[in-house]
Motif scaffolding. Structure first.
Motif, PDB file in Angstrom:
ATOM      1  N   ALA A  36      41.229   4.211 -30.353  1.00  0.00           N
ATOM      2  CA  ALA A  36      41.238   4.828 -31.680  1.00  0.00           C
ATOM      3  C   ALA A  36      41.687   3.807 -32.732  1.00  0.00           C
ATOM      4  O   ALA A  36      41.202   3.818 -33.862  1.00  0.00           O
ATOM      5  N   ILE A  37      42.597   2.917 -32.351  1.00  0.00           N
ATOM      6  CA  ILE A  37      43.067   1.869 -33.262  1.00  0.00           C
ATOM      7  C   ILE A  37      42.021   0.768 -33.392  1.00  0.00           C
ATOM      8  O   ILE A  37      41.754   0.275 -34.488  1.00  0.00           O
ATOM      9  N   PHE A  38      41.433   0.368 -32.273  1.00  0.00           N
ATOM     10  CA  PHE A  38      40.482  -0.745 -32.243  1.00  0.00           C
ATOM     11  C   PHE A  38      39.275  -0.345 -31.386  1.00  0.00           C
ATOM     12  O   PHE A  38      39.243  -0.609 -30.178  1.00  0.00           O
ATOM     13  N   PRO A  39      38.286   0.322 -31.980  1.00  0.00           N
ATOM     14  CA  PRO A  39      37.149   0.843 -31.211  1.00  0.00           C
ATOM     15  C   PRO A  39      36.362  -0.209 -30.432  1.00  0.00           C
ATOM     16  O   PRO A  39      35.710   0.122 -29.447  1.00  0.00           O
ATOM     17  N   GLN A  40      36.448  -1.490 -30.826  1.00  0.00           N
ATOM     18  CA  GLN A  40      35.714  -2.539 -30.112  1.00  0.00           C
ATOM     19  C   GLN A  40      36.115  -2.628 -28.641  1.00  0.00           C
ATOM     20  O   GLN A  40      35.345  -3.133 -27.818  1.00  0.00           O
ATOM     21  N   TYR A  41      37.314  -2.157 -28.294  1.00  0.00           N
ATOM     22  CA  TYR A  41      37.725  -2.192 -26.882  1.00  0.00           C
ATOM     23  C   TYR A  41      36.697  -1.490 -25.999  1.00  0.00           C
ATOM     24  O   TYR A  41      36.464  -1.897 -24.865  1.00  0.00           O
ATOM     25  N   LYS A  42      36.085  -0.429 -26.508  1.00  0.00           N
ATOM     26  CA  LYS A  42      35.086   0.295 -25.707  1.00  0.00           C
ATOM     27  C   LYS A  42      33.894  -0.593 -25.377  1.00  0.00           C
ATOM     28  O   LYS A  42      33.402  -0.581 -24.248  1.00  0.00           O
ATOM     29  N   SER A  43      33.434  -1.376 -26.351  1.00  0.00           N
ATOM     30  CA  SER A  43      32.299  -2.269 -26.074  1.00  0.00           C
ATOM     31  C   SER A  43      32.724  -3.417 -25.171  1.00  0.00           C
ATOM     32  O   SER A  43      31.933  -3.888 -24.356  1.00  0.00           O
ATOM     33  N   TYR A  44      33.974  -3.873 -25.292  1.00  0.00           N
ATOM     34  CA  TYR A  44      34.470  -4.932 -24.409  1.00  0.00           C
ATOM     35  C   TYR A  44      34.442  -4.464 -22.960  1.00  0.00           C
ATOM     36  O   TYR A  44      34.116  -5.228 -22.055  1.00  0.00           O
ATOM     37  N   ARG A  45      34.800  -3.208 -22.735  1.00  0.00           N
ATOM     38  CA  ARG A  45      34.825  -2.678 -21.371  1.00  0.00           C
ATOM     39  C   ARG A  45      33.430  -2.698 -20.737  1.00  0.00           C
ATOM     40  O   ARG A  45      33.287  -2.888 -19.537  1.00  0.00           O
ATOM     41  N   LYS A  46      32.409  -2.533 -21.570  1.00  0.00           N
ATOM     42  CA  LYS A  46      31.034  -2.538 -21.062  1.00  0.00           C
ATOM     43  C   LYS A  46      30.548  -3.942 -20.723  1.00  0.00           C
ATOM     44  O   LYS A  46      29.568  -4.095 -19.997  1.00  0.00           O
ATOM     45  N   LYS A  47      31.223  -4.968 -21.229  1.00  0.00           N
ATOM     46  CA  LYS A  47      30.798  -6.356 -21.019  1.00  0.00           C
ATOM     47  C   LYS A  47      31.318  -6.953 -19.715  1.00  0.00           C
ATOM     48  O   LYS A  47      30.877  -8.024 -19.321  1.00  0.00           O
ATOM     49  N   THR A  48      32.254  -6.286 -19.053  1.00  0.00           N
ATOM     50  CA  THR A  48      32.877  -6.865 -17.864  1.00  0.00           C
ATOM     51  C   THR A  48      33.059  -5.826 -16.775  1.00  0.00           C
ATOM     52  O   THR A  48      33.164  -4.632 -17.053  1.00  0.00           O
ATOM     53  N   ASP A  49      33.110  -6.302 -15.536  1.00  0.00           N
ATOM     54  CA  ASP A  49      33.397  -5.419 -14.410  1.00  0.00           C
ATOM     55  C   ASP A  49      34.891  -5.323 -14.127  1.00  0.00           C
ATOM     56  O   ASP A  49      35.317  -4.488 -13.339  1.00  0.00           O
ATOM     57  N   ARG A  50      35.695  -6.213 -14.729  1.00  0.00           N
ATOM     58  CA  ARG A  50      37.125  -6.173 -14.445  1.00  0.00           C
ATOM     59  C   ARG A  50      37.773  -4.981 -15.150  1.00  0.00           C
ATOM     60  O   ARG A  50      37.294  -4.524 -16.192  1.00  0.00           O
ATOM     61  N   LYS A  51      38.833  -4.493 -14.574  1.00  0.00           N
ATOM     62  CA  LYS A  51      39.610  -3.424 -15.190  1.00  0.00           C
ATOM     63  C   LYS A  51      40.445  -4.053 -16.305  1.00  0.00           C
ATOM     64  O   LYS A  51      41.279  -4.927 -16.043  1.00  0.00           O
ATOM     65  N   ILE A  52      40.202  -3.636 -17.532  1.00  0.00           N
ATOM     66  CA  ILE A  52      40.941  -4.181 -18.670  1.00  0.00           C
ATOM     67  C   ILE A  52      42.336  -3.568 -18.662  1.00  0.00           C
ATOM     68  O   ILE A  52      42.490  -2.346 -18.746  1.00  0.00           O
ATOM     69  N   PRO A  53      43.372  -4.409 -18.558  1.00  0.00           N
ATOM     70  CA  PRO A  53      44.731  -3.867 -18.455  1.00  0.00           C
ATOM     71  C   PRO A  53      45.268  -3.316 -19.773  1.00  0.00           C
ATOM     72  O   PRO A  53      44.982  -3.852 -20.850  1.00  0.00           O
ATOM     73  N   VAL A  54      46.018  -2.248 -19.642  1.00  0.00           N
ATOM     74  CA  VAL A  54      46.768  -1.667 -20.754  1.00  0.00           C
ATOM     75  C   VAL A  54      48.235  -1.898 -20.417  1.00  0.00           C
ATOM     76  O   VAL A  54      48.707  -1.479 -19.352  1.00  0.00           O
ATOM     77  N   ILE A  55      48.928  -2.578 -21.313  1.00  0.00           N
ATOM     78  CA  ILE A  55      50.295  -3.017 -21.056  1.00  0.00           C
ATOM     79  C   ILE A  55      51.272  -2.291 -21.963  1.00  0.00           C
ATOM     80  O   ILE A  55      51.053  -2.191 -23.175  1.00  0.00           O
ATOM     81  N   VAL A  56      52.354  -1.830 -21.380  1.00  0.00           N
ATOM     82  CA  VAL A  56      53.444  -1.196 -22.112  1.00  0.00           C
ATOM     83  C   VAL A  56      54.590  -2.200 -22.198  1.00  0.00           C
ATOM     84  O   VAL A  56      54.991  -2.775 -21.185  1.00  0.00           O
ATOM     85  N   LEU A  57      55.080  -2.422 -23.417  1.00  0.00           N
ATOM     86  CA  LEU A  57      56.209  -3.322 -23.650  1.00  0.00           C
ATOM     87  C   LEU A  57      57.432  -2.465 -23.941  1.00  0.00           C
ATOM     88  O   LEU A  57      57.529  -1.839 -25.000  1.00  0.00           O
ATOM     89  N   GLU A  58      58.352  -2.404 -22.969  1.00  0.00           N
ATOM     90  CA  GLU A  58      59.529  -1.559 -23.090  1.00  0.00           C
ATOM     91  C   GLU A  58      60.699  -2.389 -23.609  1.00  0.00           C
ATOM     92  O   GLU A  58      61.152  -3.310 -22.937  1.00  0.00           O
ATOM     93  N   PRO A  59      61.164  -2.080 -24.848  1.00  0.00           N
ATOM     94  CA  PRO A  59      62.291  -2.848 -25.409  1.00  0.00           C
ATOM     95  C   PRO A  59      63.531  -2.764 -24.537  1.00  0.00           C
ATOM     96  O   PRO A  59      63.792  -1.728 -23.916  1.00  0.00           O
ATOM     97  N   GLN A  60      64.256  -3.850 -24.486  1.00  0.00           N
ATOM     98  CA  GLN A  60      65.515  -3.931 -23.743  1.00  0.00           C
ATOM     99  C   GLN A  60      66.649  -3.992 -24.742  1.00  0.00           C
ATOM    100  O   GLN A  60      66.487  -4.551 -25.825  1.00  0.00           O
TER     101      GLN A  60
END
Length: 149
Positions: A120-144
């Motif tokens: 929703a923030i960056f719709p291009q991610y959807k087209s990026y997913r179609k360009k590769t067979d790898r699982k595109i990682p989603v990373i959570v950054l937890e503040p310490q």
């Protein structure tokens, strides 16, 4: 993570320019990039041990920052992602706020929910997913340390 002296910025020219502008202005110029929120992520190089910094689009979820390892839809993971797999302790700058965080990969329902939020923030991610067979990682950054405002 130690002090930022000697941090190597992204070797990609436009990213390095963005990072320098972001740093020079405490994020006033660069936090919002083409209408998208961006942060600076500093990881430790898994081979060199050097600190590496790049700028990334991010979202927020329950006080955490969320980033996507799309690498433009390349078949290869971005170096910053490989670095944080080896050392998940990272430094994050959001506008003028700098904090330490621990990175983890979102999985299952959490990943699906965060993927939708990030596309929703960056719709291009959807087209990026179609360009590769790898699982595109989603990373959570937890503040310490003290909770983020």
């Amino acid at each position: 993570m130690e002090e930022q002296d000697g941090v190597l910025d992204s070797p990609t020219g436009w990213v390095a320019t963005h990072v320098r502008r972001y740093l020079a202005s405490d994020g006033e110029s660069g936090h919002i990039w083409y209408g998208k929120p961006t942060l600076l992520l500093t990881t430790r190089g898994r081979k060199s041990g050097s600190l590496r910094r790049t700028g990334l689009i991010y979202g927020e979820d329950q006080g955490n920052c969320v980033i996507v390892g799309s690498n433009g839809g390349s078949d290869h993971h971005p170096h910053w992602y490989l670095n944080l797999l080896a050392e998940p302790r990272v430094r994050v700058q959001v506008a003028a706020e700098v904090f330490e965080a621990v990175a983890r990969e979102a999985e299952g329902e959490e990943r699906a929910r965060l993927w939708e939020a990030m596309t929703a923030i960056f719709p291009q991610y959807k087209s990026y997913r179609k360009k590769t067979d790898r699982k595109i990682p989603v990373i959570v950054l937890e503040p310490q340390g003290p909770a983020r405002a």
